[in-house]
Motif scaffolding. Structure first.
Motif, PDB file in Angstrom:
ATOM      1  N   UNK A   1       0.849  -1.185   0.000  1.00 42.07           N
ATOM      2  CA  UNK A   1       0.000   0.000   0.000  1.00 42.07           C
ATOM      3  C   UNK A   1       0.889   1.241   0.000  1.00 42.07           C
ATOM      4  N   UNK A   2       0.337   2.414  -0.369  1.00 40.22           N
ATOM      5  CA  UNK A   2       1.136   3.644  -0.265  1.00 40.22           C
ATOM      6  C   UNK A   2       1.633   3.897   1.148  1.00 40.22           C
TER       7      UNK A   2
ATOM      8  N   UNK B   1       1.004  11.004  -3.839  1.00 39.86           N
ATOM      9  CA  UNK B   1       2.283  10.844  -4.526  1.00 39.86           C
ATOM     10  C   UNK B   1       2.843   9.443  -4.342  1.00 39.86           C
ATOM     11  N   UNK B   2       2.717   8.887  -3.136  1.00 37.05           N
ATOM     12  CA  UNK B   2       3.197   7.524  -2.895  1.00 37.05           C
ATOM     13  C   UNK B   2       2.434   6.526  -3.754  1.00 37.05           C
ATOM     14  N   UNK B   3       1.137   6.782  -3.964  1.00 40.83           N
ATOM     15  CA  UNK B   3       0.370   5.912  -4.847  1.00 40.83           C
ATOM     16  C   UNK B   3       0.880   5.956  -6.269  1.00 40.83           C
ATOM     17  N   UNK B   4       1.293   7.152  -6.729  1.00 41.84           N
ATOM     18  CA  UNK B   4       1.857   7.273  -8.073  1.00 41.84           C
ATOM     19  C   UNK B   4       3.198   6.548  -8.174  1.00 41.84           C
ATOM     20  N   UNK B   5       4.020   6.716  -7.157  1.00 38.52           N
ATOM     21  CA  UNK B   5       5.298   6.006  -7.136  1.00 38.52           C
ATOM     22  C   UNK B   5       5.064   4.505  -7.116  1.00 38.52           C
ATOM     23  N   UNK B   6       4.087   4.077  -6.323  1.00 34.87           N
ATOM     24  CA  UNK B   6       3.772   2.660  -6.202  1.00 34.87           C
ATOM     25  C   UNK B   6       3.345   2.085  -7.544  1.00 34.87           C
ATOM     26  N   UNK B   7       2.623   2.880  -8.315  1.00 32.03           N
ATOM     27  CA  UNK B   7       2.166   2.400  -9.620  1.00 32.03           C
ATOM     28  C   UNK B   7       3.344   2.058 -10.530  1.00 32.03           C
ATOM     29  N   UNK B   8       4.409   2.867 -10.451  1.00 25.83           N
ATOM     30  CA  UNK B   8       5.593   2.597 -11.264  1.00 25.83           C
ATOM     31  C   UNK B   8       6.366   1.409 -10.722  1.00 25.83           C
TER      32      UNK B   8
END
Length: 624
Positions: free
Chosen positions: A18-19, A319-326
């Protein structure tokens, strides 16, 4: 106090569940830095919270006329101020390092992921989105990670001040212990709107960045077709939508900041009024009132940190969710026990399409869909990226061994996929060719096979370097112009970023020479001559066949000049092998093949065109 050297030797393996788990993992990775920042923050805020006590005692000493006590209290105040100033400096130093550490670690993770996925990353996530993650998002993540240390210290100091006031005056102490949490929770209704608006802002910002990256990458083409104004208008509209979203987010944030000033101010006024009533009634001394007032006013600082933490959490979660997606994107697992016995003498087989590339042969693949050809070329390299949505396709087999069951490094060493749009990094020509290679192919032989003499001339002219007088040119004699690789001469010429100083055909041939120099057991080429003219393409086709003699080569192409050099041509229709043979036979016998190769509008009946007629209708393409 020494800080850890950055960048990190190994950014680690993050928790991608999770983020919030990712943010916690980053915090655990800097336990020492977090502990030091918390300690310095406790010392700084503790001294500031304690400072009202000697001030109150000093006021009481003045009221009582005790000069000696006044001097002692002044010295204590000076000591607290000095310690607070020192702690502030050390806290700032450590907090900035914690922020930089988190930002650098996330950027290293994203860079490692981009390297691991290769060209598959841009097919799953837009380049502009990756740029936005590596710039804005990592800073927001680092802000939250750094702020948590100060948040812990703020909570601890609030509890200590509340306990001290409670010991002096129970009613005021209860008000402090209960009032601060109420004020902190009062921002909660604004967190939802802030997070939603920041999510919209972040999405629009990523689209604007993506559009800007695509525009810059295709600027030369846009200038050629006069499309600059169109893309400028598109970017202007996208940036204005992003600006409007940022303004909407800022409105909520401004409300939160106003609330952090108004509510604590009303709280201090109420506590001070009640304390003044107690002093007027003689229940507490004037000095005690001053000390309590100073301590309560100090609580505005922890309250600001609590509000800042709420804002940081809202944006860092997005932002952590966006990083996590990558970071969550992954190739198929390649850590099994599989091993490739002899890649150079093994057939390459794709069970999805039925395509087989025989060992030691030049196999050409023809299909009418360029996107499908690119995806198939990537799959032939093994370890195709996946995000876990749906079942994975069967793995390509090399010599009967599935590529996805062997380590990624071994699969890449066995099968090299030459992308349709290869990237040239800035540096010298010698650095460009400083790659892992078998040693069987000389750099000059690779350049000669790719017909890159004019590229060398352009680089030499641009860098004002060249071959010594009397040196032979590429393709003449020994095929070694100038000095050896890495020495003086053309190999020292500089290549600009992405090779922008070269034409499209020149960049394509230089990249092809690099792939030929690597000399992998299996080489997969996706339209390697799409940007050159027919005359140059004919020479490249002959040079490619000669250079890869006895090595397994797969070429995705529709050019008769390349197809005529292949040992075997495979036609794909509907995602499956439809016909196999040599070029001249397929042109004569397969209407569907003839339609693709000759760019005919309708398939013609077999036998209407003479053998090799497709070559006469090859498009004339400029080397641009």
């Amino acid at each position: 106090m020494l800080l850890k050297t950055l960048p990190l030797a190994d950014p680690g393996r993050p928790d991608l569940s999770t983020p919030l788990a990712l943010l916690r993992w980053l915090q655990r990775g800097q336990r020492r830095g977090q502990a030091l920042a918390t300690g310095w923050a406790l010392l700084e805020m503790g001294c500031q919270a304690a400072l009202p006590v000697p001030v109150g005692l000093g006021v009481q000493a003045v009221v009582d006329g005790d000069t000696g006590a006044l001097w002692r209290i002044g010295a204590l105040s000076l000591a607290l101020t000095a310690v607070s100033a020192l702690a502030t400096v050390l806290l700032h130093r450590q907090a900035v390092w914690n922020w930089i550490h988190a930002v650098c670690q996330v950027r290293q993770l994203v860079s490692r992921q981009a390297s691991h996925l290769g060209s598959g990353l841009s097919r799953r996530i837009a380049t502009g989105e990756v740029v936005a993650v590596g710039s804005g998002d990592v800073e927001k993540v680092g802000w939250y990670v750094e702020l948590t240390a100060r948040l812990r210290a703020a909570v601890a100091v609030w509890l200590a001040v509340g306990a001290a006031v409670l010991a002096v005056e129970p009613v005021l102490g209860v008000a402090v212990l209960l009032g601060v949490p109420v004020l902190a929770v009062s921002v909660w209704p604004l967190l939802g709107p802030l997070q939603r608006r920041y999510t919209d802002q972040r999405a629009l910002g990523g689209k604007a960045t993506e559009l800007a990256a695509d525009t810059v990458a295709g600027l030369r083409v846009l200038r050629g077709i006069g499309g600059e104004q169109l893309f400028l208008d598109r970017y202007r509209a996208a940036s204005q939508r992003f600006r409007a979203a940022a303004v909407r987010s800022a409105r909520v944030w401004s409300l939160m900041q106003a609330q952090q000033v108004l509510l604590p101010g009303l709280f201090v006024v109420g506590i001070t009024w009640y304390g003044a009533r107690l002093a007027a009634d003689g229940r507490i001394s004037v000095g005690t009132l001053v000390a309590v007032y100073g301590a309560i006013v100090f609580l505005a600082a922890p309250l600001r940190i609590l509000g800042e933490s709420a804002h940081a959490w809202s944006v860092a979660r997005v932002s952590a969710g966006r990083v996590l997606r990558v970071l969550a994107l992954a190739r198929t697992e390649g850590t099994g026990t599989g091993s490739l016995a002899d890649p150079a003498r093994s057939d390459l087989f794709d069970p999805v399409t039925g395509l087989t590339a025989r060992a030691g042969e030049l196999t050409a693949v023809v299909c009418g869909d360029p996107d499908f050809a690119g995806a198939l070329a990537e799959r032939l390299g093994g370890h195709v990226p996946t995000d876990g949505d749906g079942p994975a396709e069967p793995s390509v087999r090399l010599g009967g061994t599935e590529l996805d069951t062997v380590p990624l490094a071994e699969a890449r060493a066995a099968v090299l996929v030459h992308d349709k749009e290869p990237v040239l990094l800035s540096g010298t020509l010698a650095a460009l060719f400083d790659i892992p290679a078998s040693g069987r192919v000389d750099p000059w032989d690779a350049l000669a096979a790719a017909r890159a003499q004019d590229v060398l001339d352009a680089l030499a002219d641009g860098a004002e370097v060249g071959a010594p007088d009397g040196a032979p040119s590429v393709g003449a004699g020994s095929g070694r112009p100038g000095a050896a690789a890495g020495g003086p001469g053309v190999m020292g010429a500089s290549i600009t970023e992405r090779g922008r100083s070269l034409s499209g055909g020149q960049r394509q041939r230089l990249a092809l020479a690099r792939s030929l120099l690597a000399d992998p057991p299996v080489l997969v080429l996706d339209e390697p001559t799409s940007a050159v003219d027919a005359h140059t393409e004919s020479k490249i086709a002959a040079g490619l066949r000669k250079n890869r003699e006895g090595r397994t080569t797969v070429v995705f192409a529709t050019s008769p000049l390349l197809l005529d050099q292949a040992d075997r041509v495979v036609l794909l229709r509907g995602g499956r092998v439809a016909a196999t043979g040599v070029h001249r036979e397929l042109v004569r016998a397969e209407p569907a093949y003839r339609a693709v190769v000759t760019r005919a509008d309708e398939p013609e009946p077999a036998g209407e065109r003479p053998a090799g007629a497709g070559a006469a209708r090859t498009e004339s393409r400029s080397d641009a």
